[in-house]
Design an enzyme around this catalytic site. Structure first.
Site, PDB file in Angstrom:
ATOM      1  N   ARG A   1      33.229 -35.752-147.907  1.00 41.43           N
ATOM      2  CA  ARG A   1      33.896 -35.089-146.780  1.00 41.43           C
ATOM      3  C   ARG A   1      32.898 -34.508-145.786  1.00 41.43           C
ATOM      4  O   ARG A   1      33.297 -33.973-144.746  1.00 41.43           O
ATOM      5  CB  ARG A   1      34.782 -33.949-147.297  1.00 41.43           C
TER       6      ARG A   1
ATOM      7  N   ILE B   1      40.560 -37.801-145.500  1.00 36.94           N
ATOM      8  CA  ILE B   1      39.731 -38.884-146.038  1.00 36.94           C
ATOM      9  C   ILE B   1      40.551 -39.755-146.997  1.00 36.94           C
ATOM     10  O   ILE B   1      40.156 -40.859-147.321  1.00 36.94           O
ATOM     11  CB  ILE B   1      38.476 -38.351-146.777  1.00 36.94           C
ATOM     12  N   ASP B   2      41.708 -39.233-147.455  1.00 35.64           N
ATOM     13  CA  ASP B   2      42.517 -39.970-148.443  1.00 35.64           C
ATOM     14  C   ASP B   2      43.323 -41.101-147.800  1.00 35.64           C
ATOM     15  O   ASP B   2      43.810 -41.984-148.504  1.00 35.64           O
ATOM     16  CB  ASP B   2      43.497 -39.025-149.145  1.00 35.64           C
TER      17      ASP B   2
ATOM     18  N   THR C   1      49.646 -30.193-144.131  1.00 33.79           N
ATOM     19  CA  THR C   1      49.691 -29.592-142.786  1.00 33.79           C
ATOM     20  C   THR C   1      50.908 -30.100-142.008  1.00 33.79           C
ATOM     21  O   THR C   1      51.547 -29.341-141.273  1.00 33.79           O
ATOM     22  CB  THR C   1      48.387 -29.917-142.029  1.00 33.79           C
TER      23      THR C   1
ATOM     24  N   GLY D   1      46.290 -32.961-142.917  1.00 33.87           N
ATOM     25  CA  GLY D   1      46.843 -34.042-143.739  1.00 33.87           C
ATOM     26  C   GLY D   1      48.316 -33.805-144.064  1.00 33.87           C
ATOM     27  O   GLY D   1      49.017 -33.092-143.331  1.00 33.87           O
TER      28      GLY D   1
ATOM     29  N   ARG E   1      23.261 -50.812-167.530  1.00 36.64           N
ATOM     30  CA  ARG E   1      24.269 -49.793-167.866  1.00 36.64           C
ATOM     31  C   ARG E   1      25.583 -50.045-167.142  1.00 36.64           C
ATOM     32  O   ARG E   1      25.627 -50.744-166.130  1.00 36.64           O
ATOM     33  CB  ARG E   1      23.787 -48.419-167.383  1.00 36.64           C
TER      34      ARG E   1
ATOM     35  N   ASP F   1      46.040 -22.399-146.842  1.00 42.01           N
ATOM     36  CA  ASP F   1      47.152 -21.435-146.875  1.00 42.01           C
ATOM     37  C   ASP F   1      48.394 -21.949-146.153  1.00 42.01           C
ATOM     38  O   ASP F   1      48.300 -22.534-145.077  1.00 42.01           O
ATOM     39  CB  ASP F   1      46.701 -20.111-146.253  1.00 42.01           C
TER      40      ASP F   1
ATOM     41  N   GLU G   1      40.020 -40.706-158.174  1.00 38.28           N
ATOM     42  CA  GLU G   1      40.216 -39.474-158.958  1.00 38.28           C
ATOM     43  C   GLU G   1      41.634 -39.349-159.547  1.00 38.28           C
ATOM     44  O   GLU G   1      41.825 -38.665-160.535  1.00 38.28           O
ATOM     45  CB  GLU G   1      39.883 -38.241-158.121  1.00 38.28           C
TER      46      GLU G   1
HETATM   47  O1  F6P Z   1      42.664 -34.305-149.418  1.00 42.83           O
HETATM   48  C1  F6P Z   1      41.300 -34.433-149.316  1.00 42.83           C
HETATM   49  C2  F6P Z   1      40.641 -34.150-150.615  1.00 42.83           C
HETATM   50  O2  F6P Z   1      39.263 -34.269-150.420  1.00 42.83           O
HETATM   51  C3  F6P Z   1      41.103 -34.994-151.798  1.00 42.83           C
HETATM   52  O3  F6P Z   1      40.519 -36.270-151.792  1.00 42.83           O
HETATM   53  C4  F6P Z   1      40.718 -34.142-152.967  1.00 42.83           C
HETATM   54  O4  F6P Z   1      41.545 -34.402-154.056  1.00 42.83           O
HETATM   55  C5  F6P Z   1      40.930 -32.748-152.451  1.00 42.83           C
HETATM   56  O5  F6P Z   1      40.897 -32.822-151.042  1.00 42.83           O
HETATM   57  C6  F6P Z   1      39.905 -31.742-152.901  1.00 42.83           C
HETATM   58  O6  F6P Z   1      40.320 -30.481-152.483  1.00 42.83           O
HETATM   59  P1  F6P Z   1      39.405 -29.194-152.390  1.00 42.83           P
HETATM   60  O7  F6P Z   1      38.552 -29.302-151.184  1.00 42.83           O
HETATM   61  O8  F6P Z   1      40.385 -28.085-152.252  1.00 42.83           O
HETATM   62  O9  F6P Z   1      38.582 -29.147-153.612  1.00 42.83           O
END
Ligand code: F6P
Length: 382
Positions: A308, A134-135, A113, A110, A170, A75, A230
């Site tokens: 995470r 973690i990013d 924030t 992050g 595979r 939020d 991702e």
């Molecule tokens: O910013 C950290 C992170 O884990 C990203 O790697 C990922 O895209 C996102 O948060 C996922 O967010 P949520 O926890 O809201 O699904």
């Protein structure tokens, strides 16, 4: 008089948050005689006045625990869902800050924030932040806590996927988090020995990836591990996204605010979000295309939130503790409006206004990219 500080954790959780809360709290109480109030669930707890005094015993035994004892949320102070509405709750947050007679507020989080903390700084609050994600994409810090743990988890997963990929001949496409930055996929891909690593910074050509896999098959390796971040996208997706971004920019830049221009801006934003979502969900499609182009069976593993969770690594505990204690020292000196960044073995306060609205992505000339290329990893571009 003894100082009182508030502390909160915001954004996605991350290993090392409790170690940081402990570092800030123990040093603030033990070394500087401060009083510490912990607010629940990020900026929402501050808005709803959900704060409790943290005693040394509350800070004991949390170093090794994942997540955050304070809870978190995404939020934002100025766009907070309240009932069915989204409202600017900055005034309520400022009121809570003053009701608790806070001398400062420590925000752990992050990129988002950092931005929210800066917003509160502009509304007169004494804020100070620590970089967590973690990013590893927070600007102006060498590294953020949480990254090392996630790197270990993703590497362990790639290690484990090797044996099953090998046994079944595979392709395994493993999706790694990282938002729009490739640090986690690149780091874990190199450490785990992935054959292909795809990151958002380098749009890929599926045919080039397929040829790298076929080449491996021809030379006796009938399996391949593809580590894909991702946020990665194909060259076609990158071009479409760029076009959509140009539309959004053009709509934003238009001087006349007519009904038509507002509609146009909305449509451009919607198009951009639609393409972004497609990009975010394209790992399965990539796997299917590779199966068709190589004739090998392909499977997908999405690591997701596993990355995470759980116990923080030793490196993250150490980093979070040294950032936390440095933060308490800066609060004691009355230094605010800053993020405590990691700089080599030390820490460095950087102005929050320099941190916000930036993202630390992987530079194309980064040594990790060169190392990957030197050992023959395909990055999807050549
Ligand atoms: O910013 C950290 C992170 O884990 C990203 O790697 C990922 O895209 C996102 O948060 C996922 O967010 P949520 O926890 O809201 O699904």
């Amino acid at each position: 008089m003894a100082k009182t500080i508030g502390i909160l954790t915001a954004g996605g959780d991350s290993p090392g948050l409790n170690a940081a809360i402990r570092g800030v709290g123990k040093a603030a109480i033990g070394a500087y005689g401060m009083h510490v109030v912990g607010f629940r669930d990020g900026f929402r707890g501050l808005m709803e006045n959900r704060g409790n005094s943290l005693s040394p015993s509350d800070l004991s035994g949390i170093l090794t625990i994942g997540g955050t004892i304070l809870g978190t949320s995404r939020d934002k102070p100025n766009r907070m869902p309240v009932g069915k509405k989204t409202m600017d709750m900055t005034d309520a947050i400022v009121a809570t800050y003053h009701n608790h007679h806070l001398d400062g507020l420590v925000c752990l989080g992050g990129g988002g924030t950092q931005k929210n903390a800066f917003h509160l700084l502009q509304h007169g609050l004494n804020v100070i932040t620590l970089p967590k994600t973690i990013d590893n994409d927070v600007a102006l810090t060498d590294v953020s806590f949480g990254f090392d743990t996630a790197l270990g988890i993703a590497t362990d997963a790639i290690d484990r996927l090797h044996s099953t990929a090998h046994s079944h001949h595979r392709i395994i496409v493993v999706e790694v988090m990282g938002h729009n930055a490739g640090w986690l996929a690149l780091g874990a891909g190199i450490a785990g020995g992935a054959d292909v690593i795809l990151i958002p910074e380098i749009p890929y050509d599926t045919e080039i990836v397929a040829e790298a896999i076929r080449h491996r098959s021809r030379t006796g390796s009938r399996f391949s591990i593809v580590a894909v971040s991702e946020g990665s996208m194909s060259r076609e997706q990158a071009a479409t996204l760029q076009e959509a971004q140009a539309l959004v920019d053009r709509a934003k830049g238009s001087k006349k605010r007519t009904r038509r221009s507002v509609e146009k801006a909305k449509a451009a934003k919607a198009k951009f979000s639609e393409i972004k979502e497609q990009v975010g969900n394209s790992t399965l499609q990539l796997s299917q295309e590779l199966e068709q182009l190589t004739g090998l069976e392909s499977r997908v593993t999405i690591l997701g939130h596993l990355q995470r969770g759980g116990t923080p690594s030793a490196a993250d505990r150490l980093l979070a503790t040294r950032l936390g204690t440095a933060c308490a020292g800066l609060v004691n000196q009355g230094r605010f409006g800053i993020m405590v960044a990691t700089r080599g073995d030390g820490t460095e306060p950087v102005p929050l206004e320099d941190v916000i609205d930036k993202r630390k992505t992987v530079p194309l000339d980064h040594p990790w990219i060169q190392s990957a290329r030197d050992i023959g990893v395909c990055l999807g571009d050549a």
